[in-house]
Design an enzyme around this catalytic site. Structure first.
Site, PDB file in Angstrom:
ATOM      1  N   GLU A 146     120.085   7.083 -18.055  1.00 33.73           N
ATOM      2  CA  GLU A 146     119.109   6.755 -19.055  1.00 33.73           C
ATOM      3  C   GLU A 146     119.161   5.355 -19.557  1.00 33.73           C
ATOM      4  OE1 GLU A 146     118.007   9.749 -22.024  1.00 33.73           O
ATOM      5  OE2 GLU A 146     117.253  11.173 -20.343  1.00 33.73           O
ATOM      6  N   GLU A 266     117.370  15.306 -14.296  1.00 33.48           N
ATOM      7  CA  GLU A 266     117.264  16.349 -15.691  1.00 33.48           C
ATOM      8  C   GLU A 266     115.822  16.810 -15.673  1.00 33.48           C
ATOM      9  OE1 GLU A 266     118.684  14.596 -18.912  1.00 33.48           O
ATOM     10  OE2 GLU A 266     120.304  13.356 -18.136  1.00 33.48           O
TER      11      GLU A 266
END
Length: 361
Positions: A146, A266
């Protein structure tokens, strides 16, 4: 991922270009006794193994490296990998990074030790005897989990970093696929896509899904799905509708713009939601699984998905509001296993499961 038509779990996607150490001593999983594995490759929008398309049903267990260090906790790693195998899961995404301490990968915010990068890629697996860069048990590498650069909303700073670091990794390891680790938000270079972002804040994080993923040294795109974090006021049904819009937009990008596989690395539904029920999590998972399956049946770029996160019993300190012990809820266990079987059926061309898949499915 070889032998009798069954995929064995491969450990991959180690954030910050690190991979879990397999020097577990007594953890000598039988997967390594199977016939020689082939490296996962890419052919356009599909992953390929031994000349056939490969679709991933995977999971996240970020804690594997930490738990593998001590004798008393190491059985948790064995238990998780064996459970993944029984569910037909094919790839485990795990973290193996070290920030700001001895031999740290990230020395300080934004500063990385290139020696450690190289050490990870060239470390020898003490079970297989192969350096990680030569070990097909590893599915792929991920540059960073991320990444954001809010000090430069134009995205130029992060783009430069991705270009530099992906080229560096590829100069050391030419065998494995590489992704960025993006959440999937669209940036200023994709004005026509900004309306797909959850809210306006997502467009000024310094990331840009299409621009970042188009880099030639990036082999596939990554996307995350967390509607509970992204929307505070929306009702559950509205969030579920948004998930479909979000996924289909990125799969369309993979098919038409990027011409690369897209992995939803995810996804999770929080148990802190008002009036939360475990059945709501099953419904959430099913939407994601169905979209991946439909794309796979059409040879599309929707290449797989990874639940966040799976644990074994007694790991409350590692849990968050998304984690589950999958075998503690039979409907969830069955749902995940059925997805493994559906994707295996596409690869194997089976109407009825055979061999080891018959035991799983």
């Amino acid at each position: 991922m070889a032998g009798n038509g069954v995929f064995y779990p491969v450990l991959g996607f180690a954030s910050c270009v690190a991979f879990i150490y397999m020097s577990f001593g007594d953890l000598r999983l039988h997967y390594f006794q199977e016939p020689k594995l082939g490296f996962v490759e890419r052919n356009g929008t599909q992953f390929m193994v031994d000349g056939r398309a490969f679709y991933v049903n995977g999971w996240n267990s970020y804690w594997l490296m930490d738990q593998a260090v001590e004798d008393h906790s190491r059985p948790r790693v064995r238990a998780m990998l064996q459970a993944g195998s029984k569910m037909g899961l094919t790839v485990c995404r795990t973290w193996a990074f070290n920030d700001g301490t001895y031999n740290a990968l990230q020395i300080s915010p934004g500063h990385f030790n290139e020696r450690v990068f190289k050490t990870v890629l060239t470390r020898k697996n003490t079970i297989t005897g192969l350096e990680y860069r030569d070990d097909p048990t590893i599915f792929a590498w991920e540059l960073m989990n991320e990444p954001r650069c809010m000090s430069d909303a134009s995205g130029d700073t992060l783009q430069d970093w991705i270009e530099e670091m992906s080229s560096f990794v590829k100069s050391i390891d030419k065998n494995h696929l590489l992704t960025v680790g993006l959440e999937g938000f669209y940036g200023p270079r994709s004005p026509g896509k900004l309306s797909v972002n959850p809210e306006e804040w997502a467009s000024v994080l310094g990331t840009d899904f299409i621009r970042n993923s188009k880099i030639s040294t990036i082999d596939f795109a990554s996307v995350h799905i967390y509607p509970d974090h992204w929307f505070q006021e929306q009702e559950r049904e509205d969030k579920l509708k948004y998930i479909s819009k979000w996924m289909l937009s990125h799969i369309d990008d993979g098919d038409k713009e990027l011409k690369k596989p897209v992995m939803f690395t995810e996804f999770g539904l929080s148990n802190k939601n008002k009036n939360f029920l475990p059945s709501q999590r099953d419904a959430f998972y099913k939407i994601i699984f169905d979209i991946i399956y439909k794309s796979a049946r059409k040879n599309g770029s929707g290449a797989g998905s990874f639940v966040w996160q799976f644990l074994v019993g007694g790991m409350e300190e590692y849990n968050d509001d998304f984690g589950i012990v999958p075998w503690e809820r039979s409907s969830t266990y069955r749902l995940v296993t059925e997805q493994s079987c559906r994707l295996a059926g596409i690869r194997e061309g089976l109407d009825r499961p055979k061999g080891t898949w018959k035991e799983i499915c």
